[in-house]
Design an enzyme around this catalytic site. Structure first.
Site, PDB file in Angstrom:
ATOM      1  N   GLU A   1       0.866  -1.182   0.160  1.00 25.74           N
ATOM      2  CA  GLU A   1      -0.146   0.386   0.053  1.00 25.74           C
ATOM      3  C   GLU A   1       1.007   1.237   0.282  1.00 25.74           C
ATOM      4  O   GLU A   1       0.610   2.214  -0.667  1.00 25.74           O
ATOM      5  CB  GLU A   1      -0.615   0.038   1.369  1.00 25.74           C
ATOM      6  CG  GLU A   1      -2.411   1.302   1.202  1.00 25.74           C
ATOM      7  CD  GLU A   1      -3.510   0.950   2.325  1.00 25.74           C
ATOM      8  OE1 GLU A   1      -3.262  -0.547   2.813  1.00 25.74           O
ATOM      9  OE2 GLU A   1      -4.313   1.327   2.223  1.00 25.74           O
TER      10      GLU A   1
ATOM     11  N   GLU B   1       2.139   2.054  -3.241  1.00 25.06           N
ATOM     12  CA  GLU B   1       0.944   2.074  -3.802  1.00 25.06           C
ATOM     13  C   GLU B   1       0.918   3.347  -3.631  1.00 25.06           C
ATOM     14  O   GLU B   1       0.774   4.253  -4.853  1.00 25.06           O
ATOM     15  CB  GLU B   1      -0.628   0.975  -3.866  1.00 25.06           C
ATOM     16  CG  GLU B   1      -1.702   1.917  -4.972  1.00 25.06           C
ATOM     17  CD  GLU B   1      -2.350   1.227  -4.511  1.00 25.06           C
ATOM     18  OE1 GLU B   1      -2.949   0.518  -3.706  1.00 25.06           O
ATOM     19  OE2 GLU B   1      -3.805   1.336  -4.948  1.00 25.06           O
TER      20      GLU B   1
ATOM     21  N   CYS C   1      -8.660  -2.029   3.954  1.00 23.12           N
ATOM     22  CA  CYS C   1      -8.037  -3.010   4.716  1.00 23.12           C
ATOM     23  C   CYS C   1      -9.842  -3.194   5.673  1.00 23.12           C
ATOM     24  O   CYS C   1      -9.774  -4.818   6.084  1.00 23.12           O
ATOM     25  CB  CYS C   1      -7.713  -2.516   5.739  1.00 23.12           C
ATOM     26  SG  CYS C   1      -6.168  -1.816   5.569  1.00 23.12           S
TER      27      CYS C   1
ATOM     28  N   SER D   1      -7.279   1.889  -2.381  1.00 23.26           N
ATOM     29  CA  SER D   1      -5.934   1.091  -2.621  1.00 23.26           C
ATOM     30  C   SER D   1      -5.838  -0.265  -3.614  1.00 23.26           C
ATOM     31  O   SER D   1      -7.405  -1.212  -2.694  1.00 23.26           O
ATOM     32  CB  SER D   1      -5.079   0.571  -1.384  1.00 23.26           C
ATOM     33  OG  SER D   1      -4.732   0.018  -1.671  1.00 23.26           O
TER      34      SER D   1
ATOM     35  N   LYS E   1     -15.826  -9.433   8.113  1.00 19.24           N
ATOM     36  CA  LYS E   1     -14.405 -10.502   7.092  1.00 19.24           C
ATOM     37  C   LYS E   1     -15.163 -12.025   6.231  1.00 19.24           C
ATOM     38  O   LYS E   1     -14.830 -12.054   5.834  1.00 19.24           O
ATOM     39  CB  LYS E   1     -13.760 -11.193   8.254  1.00 19.24           C
ATOM     40  CG  LYS E   1     -12.496  -8.984   8.474  1.00 19.24           C
ATOM     41  CD  LYS E   1     -11.754  -9.415   7.597  1.00 19.24           C
ATOM     42  CE  LYS E   1     -10.728  -7.641   7.905  1.00 19.24           C
ATOM     43  NZ  LYS E   1     -10.098  -7.784   6.693  1.00 19.24           N
TER      44      LYS E   1
ATOM     45  N   GLU F   1     -16.293 -11.347   3.578  1.00 17.64           N
ATOM     46  CA  GLU F   1     -15.458 -10.525   2.893  1.00 17.64           C
ATOM     47  C   GLU F   1     -15.156 -11.779   1.751  1.00 17.64           C
ATOM     48  O   GLU F   1     -14.319 -11.747   0.638  1.00 17.64           O
ATOM     49  CB  GLU F   1     -14.207 -10.032   3.332  1.00 17.64           C
ATOM     50  CG  GLU F   1     -13.290  -9.545   2.097  1.00 17.64           C
ATOM     51  CD  GLU F   1     -12.069  -9.136   3.253  1.00 17.64           C
ATOM     52  OE1 GLU F   1     -11.564  -9.439   4.216  1.00 17.64           O
ATOM     53  OE2 GLU F   1     -11.593  -7.724   3.088  1.00 17.64           O
TER      54      GLU F   1
ATOM     55  N   GLU G   1     -13.844 -13.294  -5.720  1.00 11.79           N
ATOM     56  CA  GLU G   1     -12.765 -12.777  -6.314  1.00 11.79           C
ATOM     57  C   GLU G   1     -11.621 -13.380  -5.491  1.00 11.79           C
ATOM     58  O   GLU G   1     -10.583 -12.949  -5.816  1.00 11.79           O
ATOM     59  CB  GLU G   1     -12.518 -11.510  -6.795  1.00 11.79           C
ATOM     60  CG  GLU G   1     -12.656 -10.290  -5.351  1.00 11.79           C
ATOM     61  CD  GLU G   1     -14.156  -9.692  -5.635  1.00 11.79           C
ATOM     62  OE1 GLU G   1     -15.367 -10.969  -5.738  1.00 11.79           O
ATOM     63  OE2 GLU G   1     -14.397  -8.504  -5.206  1.00 11.79           O
TER      64      GLU G   1
ATOM     65  N   CYS H   1     -10.987  -1.392  14.546  1.00 15.50           N
ATOM     66  CA  CYS H   1     -11.070  -2.807  14.621  1.00 15.50           C
ATOM     67  C   CYS H   1     -11.184  -2.737  15.896  1.00 15.50           C
ATOM     68  O   CYS H   1     -11.390  -3.465  16.818  1.00 15.50           O
ATOM     69  CB  CYS H   1      -9.519  -3.412  14.255  1.00 15.50           C
ATOM     70  SG  CYS H   1      -9.417  -3.630  12.689  1.00 15.50           S
TER      71      CYS H   1
END
Lengths: 155, 572
Positions: free
Chosen positions: B278, B281, B298, B318, B357, B360, B365, B502
């Site tokens: 990241e 990037e 994230c 990102s 999560k 996710e 993908e 988190c």
């Protein structure tokens, strides 16, 4: 359903009353009147124009007995089951209507002629038990009188 | 200032204070149910009713403001009787499967009934028979247990501004539901799980993967690999009865081995990896005139939120996968290769403070390893339950390290678990990438703390890098609207869906207490200070994974395994 019918009416309301949360109910009323129910596209249109989340619009629709998201029959029968009507045997009347139409409360007949709904107070306590069929009021109902009313609509 | 009397004690408070808050100043806790600190009070439940001299009715103390000379009784016979009656009526139609209820140990209604001395329920109401909402891969709603306090609705609307749940129908049929009763999985729910934290009863919970993980652990054919999110070390102990903020990284590794996990790694390792990618990037975007600001990726709650509400900002986000998903992809490629294990035999489990999560990991993908990269996600609460079920005396466990290959980590990775941490970690490495020198003042204080939006300017070799950090989706919206309007002064923005980051994730120990979330964060900053490596690029296991396998940040292999793309999603 002709979309332009409700859209023109909603736009009139928005022009008159402004694009705010407070305008939601008047908008829903004109849509219900124009279509007989509130189609999903109309909810999307209101969400975008009034900046009210869909769930809140849905909450308002489900709160009011006069508003619905389900397509309605030609005749919408709304029978009151609030206390004064209930004490005057609205449940017996309801039973007769259900039997006559072959549908239960909340349903629409297969030929799309009738929708039957149990609703909270219609403000017709002086004529309890009472119901409305579309915009017309029927009071002091008995099992016999509703049979006659339904029979008249059926012909 | 206003002076009033509460239970005979004089108290002076600011004008506009509620009676409930005024009472706290004389150490009186007025029992309540629908009121929750951090949410706008709405007085649905009436449990907090108090007697005011000269008034015929009890007043809801959560909303009623103090006035000069007011005389309040919070504990008169009448108040006690009314409270008991209200709780009794709530219990009369409550679906009381308490022994098997998720919230058996944390139910506020149960606690209230006990504390208010409700000893019998004189009424029997009609128990509801609603279908469970199991449409979401992350969260299950059980309307049968709902007490209609409206806290979930308020957190979803007012704090997160996602607004997917609300009250529908009326009277006895009133319930909390979604648009057209389509279910959480079919609306714009971000799976953040804050509704779970504010629910006083067991009406909302995570979709558990405990049984699936037990089955994998028992299957001798399977090789079960586990990763634990950065904040787990600061919150797992709390869920197992240790004081809030106890650092339990070592005990956690030990407990996981005793549960039967074959290899214990760390999400912290892949958090360091995320920073490498990241930060690279970001540097690339700045140097080559790419789309700015770059926004972190994230947090899966934020990503889903973005895909529904800000899909026009996809180019800003990102392309890095989250640490969980980077780990998942590597667990079935890099690790499988190093350990000589057929990746088809590997079951990759993650322990997360997060309900999103769970969503996710099921995104189609997220299968770049050739398999579903992460198989099962357990929340803090689920892992704690497994540890209890296995009879492991957690507090007495020795400290054990995770395995080095994908378990060594820097302090930069640890602070991912609290709002501002990803930003700080990324800046530590980005500075090095741009200047070739190490950032001297490694503690970047302006991005720490619990303010909803934090900003900072960092001088990087003459370039003033502007950054912003937002946590809680309502705060995120403010920052994102600036970006959308083209008025954002920032180069880099960190967004976390949950208030606190988190530390306040939807899978954490139940509660909506921001101070507690802050304590977990302090534990992470403390571990960061004491670790031998505090920058992601110094982590030897990170150097090794690039040398042996990935070659370079943003390289071909990294691109394939560690980066992803986003999808525009509809708003219904």
């Amino acid at each position: 359903m002709n979309v332009s019918v409700w859209k023109t009416k909603v736009d009139e309301v928005l022009k008159r009353s402004g694009k705010s949360k407070e305008t939601l109910l008047p908008c829903l009323e004109v849509i219900q009147e124009a279509c007989g129910y509130i189609p999903q596209e109309a909810i999307t249109y209101l969400r975008e124009n009034l900046d009210v989340p869909s769930i809140d619009i849905y909450g308002v629709i489900t709160f009011y007995g006069m508003l619905t998201t389900k397509e309605q029959g030609k005749y919408v029968i709304r029978i009151c089951d609030s206390l004064p009507c209930y004490l005057n045997k609205s449940d017996g009347v309801l039973g007769v209507i259900e039997k006559e139409l072959g549908i239960e409360a909340g349903e629409t007949s297969a030929d799309r002629q009738f929708t039957l709904e149990v609703v909270p107070c219609l403000g017709l306590c002086d004529k309890a038990p009472a119901m409305m069929i579309n915009d017309k009021i029927y009071g002091n109902l008995t099992e016999q009188s509703v049979k006659k009313i339904i029979a008249e609509l059926n012909c | 200032m206003v002076t009033l009397t509460i239970n005979g004690k004089q108290v002076t408070v600011l004008e506009g204070t509620s009676i409930m808050n005024a009472a706290k100043q004389v150490h009186i806790n007025i029992p309540h149910l629908c009121y929750l600190e951090g949410l706008e009070p709405e007085y649905h439940c009436r449990v907090c009713g108090v007697e005011i001299e000269g008034e015929p009715r009890l007043a809801p103390s959560c909303v009623r403001q103090v006035s000069e000379g007011m005389k309040v009784q919070t504990n008169s016979a009448r108040v006690r009787r009314a409270r008991r009656m209200i709780v009794e009526l709530l219990l009369a139609d409550h679906y009381t499967d308490c022994p098997t209820c998720e919230r058996n140990q944390t139910c506020e209604l149960l606690k209230l009934a006990f504390e208010l001395g409700v000893k019998e329920i004189r009424f029997e109401g009609e128990k509801p028979h609603y279908e469970l909402d199991e449409t979401s891969p992350a969260i299950i709603r059980d309307p049968n247990k709902c007490v209609l306090c409206g806290r979930c609705v308020r957190v979803c609307h007012d704090v997160q501004t996602v607004s997917v749940i609300g009250f529908v129908n009326r009277g006895l049929e009133t319930m909390v539901s979604t648009f057209m009763e389509n279910g959480l999985g079919n609306v714009e729910c971000t799976n953040c799980g804050q509704c779970i934290h504010v629910c006083p009863v067991g009406a909302i919970k995570e979709k558990s993967a405990v049984d699936e993980v037990w089955a994998a652990l028992a299957d001798l054919e399977k090789h079960v690999v586990v990763q634990e999110a950065p904040v787990m070390r600061a919150s797992l102990g709390e869920e197992l009865g240790l004081p809030a903020g106890t650092l339990v990284a070592g005990k956690m590794h030990a407990a996981l081995r005793r549960l039967g996990f074959d290899t214990v790694f760390e999400t912290n390792f892949s958090a360091d990896l995320t920073i490498m990618e990241e930060a690279s990037e970001l540097v690339k975007r700045v140097k080559e005139g790419g789309v700015l600001p770059q926004i972190t990726s994230c947090c899966p709650g934020w990503i889903t939120f973005m895909e529904h509400f800000y899909p026009d900002l996809i180019p800003n986000v990102s392309t890095c996968k989250s640490p969980q998903q980077m780990f998942g992809a590597l667990s079935k490629t890099y690790y499988a290769e190093k350990a000589g294990i057929d990746p088809a035999r590997i079951v990759s489990v993650s322990i997360m403070p997060c309900t999103a999560k769970k969503f996710e990991t099921q995104r189609p993908e997220m299968a770049d390893s050739g398999f579903q990269d992460v198989d099962y996600v357990l929340t803090t609460r689920e892992l704690a339950r497994m540890i209890k079920e296995a009879g492991i005396d957690f507090a007495s466990l020795p400290d054990e390290p995770a395995e080095e290959l994908m378990g060594l980590y820097s302090g930069a990775a640890t602070i991912f678990g609290i709002t501002g941490g990803v930003m700080e970690a990324a800046l530590r490495t980005a500075y090095k990438l741009v200047t070739g020198k190490e950032l001297e003042k490694i503690d970047i204080e302006p991005v720490r703390g619990l303010d909803g939006i934090k900003t900072a300017t960092l001088n990087v070799d003459g370039l003033e890098v502007e950054v912003a950090v937002a946590h809680g989706l309502g705060n995120a919206r403010k920052v994102l609207d600036e970006v959308r309007a083209g008025k954002s002064p920032y180069h880099f923005i960190e967004i976390m869906a949950c208030p606190g980051g988190c530390a306040g994730g939807g899978g954490q120990p139940i509660g909506f207490d921001m101070a507690l979330r802050g304590i977990r964060g302090q534990t992470l900053y403390a571990e960061d200070r004491q670790l031998p490596y505090r920058r992601s690029h110094d982590n030897p296991s990170i150097k090794k994974v690039y040398e042996d396998y990935l070659k370079e940040p943003l390289g071909e292999k990294s691109h394939h395994l560690l980066h992803t793309k986003y999808t525009k999603r509809e708003v219904v």
